[in-house]
Design an enzyme around this catalytic site. Structure first.
Site, PDB file in Angstrom:
ATOM      1  N   LYS A  11       0.826  -1.214   0.000  1.00  0.00           N
ATOM      2  CA  LYS A  11       0.000   0.000   0.000  1.00  0.00           C
ATOM      3  C   LYS A  11       0.864   1.271   0.000  1.00  0.00           C
ATOM      4  O   LYS A  11       2.083   1.196   0.204  1.00  0.00           O
ATOM      5  CB  LYS A  11      -0.920  -0.038   1.224  1.00  0.00           C
ATOM      6  CG  LYS A  11      -1.920  -1.202   1.200  1.00  0.00           C
ATOM      7  CD  LYS A  11      -2.906  -1.125   2.376  1.00  0.00           C
ATOM      8  CE  LYS A  11      -3.862  -2.319   2.367  1.00  0.00           C
ATOM      9  NZ  LYS A  11      -4.916  -2.179   3.388  1.00  0.00           N
ATOM     10  N   TYR A  51     -12.558  -3.553  -2.778  1.00  0.00           N
ATOM     11  CA  TYR A  51     -13.001  -3.332  -1.403  1.00  0.00           C
ATOM     12  C   TYR A  51     -14.525  -3.301  -1.302  1.00  0.00           C
ATOM     13  O   TYR A  51     -15.074  -2.580  -0.459  1.00  0.00           O
ATOM     14  CB  TYR A  51     -12.376  -2.046  -0.849  1.00  0.00           C
ATOM     15  CG  TYR A  51     -10.916  -2.211  -0.457  1.00  0.00           C
ATOM     16  CD1 TYR A  51     -10.501  -3.267   0.358  1.00  0.00           C
ATOM     17  CD2 TYR A  51      -9.949  -1.311  -0.894  1.00  0.00           C
ATOM     18  CE1 TYR A  51      -9.162  -3.434   0.719  1.00  0.00           C
ATOM     19  CE2 TYR A  51      -8.610  -1.464  -0.528  1.00  0.00           C
ATOM     20  CZ  TYR A  51      -8.234  -2.536   0.278  1.00  0.00           C
ATOM     21  OH  TYR A  51      -6.919  -2.697   0.638  1.00  0.00           O
ATOM     22  N   PHE A  59     -16.124   4.994   6.434  1.00  0.00           N
ATOM     23  CA  PHE A  59     -14.708   5.310   6.239  1.00  0.00           C
ATOM     24  C   PHE A  59     -14.202   4.975   4.831  1.00  0.00           C
ATOM     25  O   PHE A  59     -13.037   5.215   4.519  1.00  0.00           O
ATOM     26  CB  PHE A  59     -13.840   4.604   7.294  1.00  0.00           C
ATOM     27  CG  PHE A  59     -14.081   3.119   7.417  1.00  0.00           C
ATOM     28  CD1 PHE A  59     -14.873   2.608   8.436  1.00  0.00           C
ATOM     29  CD2 PHE A  59     -13.514   2.228   6.514  1.00  0.00           C
ATOM     30  CE1 PHE A  59     -15.091   1.232   8.559  1.00  0.00           C
ATOM     31  CE2 PHE A  59     -13.721   0.862   6.613  1.00  0.00           C
ATOM     32  CZ  PHE A  59     -14.517   0.358   7.642  1.00  0.00           C
ATOM     33  N   ARG A  87      -1.093 -14.236   5.694  1.00  0.00           N
ATOM     34  CA  ARG A  87      -2.020 -13.504   6.582  1.00  0.00           C
ATOM     35  C   ARG A  87      -1.488 -13.493   8.013  1.00  0.00           C
ATOM     36  O   ARG A  87      -1.588 -12.488   8.713  1.00  0.00           O
ATOM     37  CB  ARG A  87      -3.411 -14.143   6.559  1.00  0.00           C
ATOM     38  CG  ARG A  87      -4.135 -14.009   5.224  1.00  0.00           C
ATOM     39  CD  ARG A  87      -4.814 -12.698   4.998  1.00  0.00           C
ATOM     40  NE  ARG A  87      -5.937 -12.444   5.867  1.00  0.00           N
ATOM     41  CZ  ARG A  87      -6.779 -11.411   5.712  1.00  0.00           C
ATOM     42  NH1 ARG A  87      -6.592 -10.543   4.716  1.00  0.00           N
ATOM     43  NH2 ARG A  87      -7.765 -11.236   6.528  1.00  0.00           N
ATOM     44  N   THR A  93      -5.707  -6.752  10.980  1.00  0.00           N
ATOM     45  CA  THR A  93      -5.981  -5.549  10.175  1.00  0.00           C
ATOM     46  C   THR A  93      -5.529  -4.281  10.905  1.00  0.00           C
ATOM     47  O   THR A  93      -4.894  -3.405  10.308  1.00  0.00           O
ATOM     48  CB  THR A  93      -7.499  -5.454   9.881  1.00  0.00           C
ATOM     49  OG1 THR A  93      -7.904  -6.670   9.256  1.00  0.00           O
ATOM     50  CG2 THR A  93      -7.811  -4.277   8.973  1.00  0.00           C
ATOM     51  N   ASN A 114      -1.948   0.152   6.872  1.00  0.00           N
ATOM     52  CA  ASN A 114      -1.487  -1.130   7.432  1.00  0.00           C
ATOM     53  C   ASN A 114      -0.644  -1.963   6.460  1.00  0.00           C
ATOM     54  O   ASN A 114      -0.742  -3.185   6.420  1.00  0.00           O
ATOM     55  CB  ASN A 114      -2.697  -1.909   7.962  1.00  0.00           C
ATOM     56  CG  ASN A 114      -3.710  -2.222   6.883  1.00  0.00           C
ATOM     57  OD1 ASN A 114      -3.475  -1.920   5.707  1.00  0.00           O
ATOM     58  ND2 ASN A 114      -4.819  -2.833   7.254  1.00  0.00           N
ATOM     59  N   HIS A 117      -2.114  -5.395   1.491  1.00  0.00           N
ATOM     60  CA  HIS A 117      -3.274  -6.276   1.359  1.00  0.00           C
ATOM     61  C   HIS A 117      -2.765  -7.667   1.034  1.00  0.00           C
ATOM     62  O   HIS A 117      -1.822  -7.819   0.249  1.00  0.00           O
ATOM     63  CB  HIS A 117      -4.181  -5.797   0.214  1.00  0.00           C
ATOM     64  CG  HIS A 117      -5.180  -6.847  -0.188  1.00  0.00           C
ATOM     65  ND1 HIS A 117      -6.359  -7.016   0.493  1.00  0.00           N
ATOM     66  CD2 HIS A 117      -5.147  -7.812  -1.140  1.00  0.00           C
ATOM     67  CE1 HIS A 117      -7.012  -8.038  -0.040  1.00  0.00           C
ATOM     68  NE2 HIS A 117      -6.304  -8.545  -1.044  1.00  0.00           N
ATOM     69  N   GLU A 128      -8.851 -12.284  -7.086  1.00  0.00           N
ATOM     70  CA  GLU A 128      -8.085 -11.034  -6.938  1.00  0.00           C
ATOM     71  C   GLU A 128      -6.905 -10.983  -7.907  1.00  0.00           C
ATOM     72  O   GLU A 128      -6.587  -9.920  -8.444  1.00  0.00           O
ATOM     73  CB  GLU A 128      -7.594 -10.898  -5.494  1.00  0.00           C
ATOM     74  CG  GLU A 128      -8.746 -10.639  -4.538  1.00  0.00           C
ATOM     75  CD  GLU A 128      -8.316 -10.382  -3.102  1.00  0.00           C
ATOM     76  OE1 GLU A 128      -9.139  -9.859  -2.329  1.00  0.00           O
ATOM     77  OE2 GLU A 128      -7.161 -10.698  -2.740  1.00  0.00           O
TER      78      GLU A 128
END
Ligand code: ADP
Length: 141
Positions: A11, A51, A59, A87, A93, A114, A117, A128
């Site tokens: 990110k 998303y 948000f 993960r 998260t 964070n 992804h 994805e």
């Protein structure tokens, strides 16, 4: 059966603050290999699709603007049980609640900023990966 793969998006915090390398090192040290990699400036449309499960949250506009602060570094990584192992390596998260030693605990800021992804299941990963990569962008080696 094909080797398991997961979609990673590093990110804008990782890209902008220059710690992509640290994250990639963690993935490689865990024994996984990179089979695809590219930078992308994500459109509002693709973000809304990616998303969709949070697109109706209050948000969401913040997520969209955060994810468009810089290009993201998209990667497909491969290896045994890669979805679950990554993960776990990434952590919860919310970076502030992520277990000590996880990537988000070390490098993340909060619940939105964070680091990365990572797909949440092997089935999601297939969808994805198709969302962000063309078949010829994935390498078998
Ligand atoms: P994960 O990325 O760990 O799979 P989710 O799918 O629940 O988490 O959420 C997707 C992304 O939306 C998160 O990585 C985070 O960037 C953002 N997000 C989730 N919850 C919040 C929140 N309460 N406030 C702001 N952003 C959030």
């Amino acid at each position: 059966m094909d080797a398991e793969r997961t979609l990673i998006l590093l990110k804008p915090d990782a890209v902008g603050e220059k710690f992509c390398g640290k994250v990639i090192t963690r993935f490689e040290n865990a024994g996984f290999k990179i089979v695809a990699c590219k930078m992308m400036m994500l459109s509002p449309e693709i973000l809304k699709e990616h998303y969709a499960h949070v697109a109706d949250k209050p948000f969401y506009p913040e997520i969209e603007s955060f994810m468009r602060q810089t290009p993201v570094l998209g990667m497909v990584i491969e290896g045994p049980n890669v979805v679950n192992v990554i993960r776990e390596t990434l952590g919860a998260t919310d970076s502030k609640k992520a277990a000590p030693g996880t990537i988000r605990a070390e490098l993340g800021k909060d619940v939105m900023i964070n680091v990365a992804h990572a797909s949440d299941s092997a089935e999601t990963a297939v969808k994805e990966i198709e969302r962000f990569f063309r078949p010829e962008e994935l390498f078998i080696y």
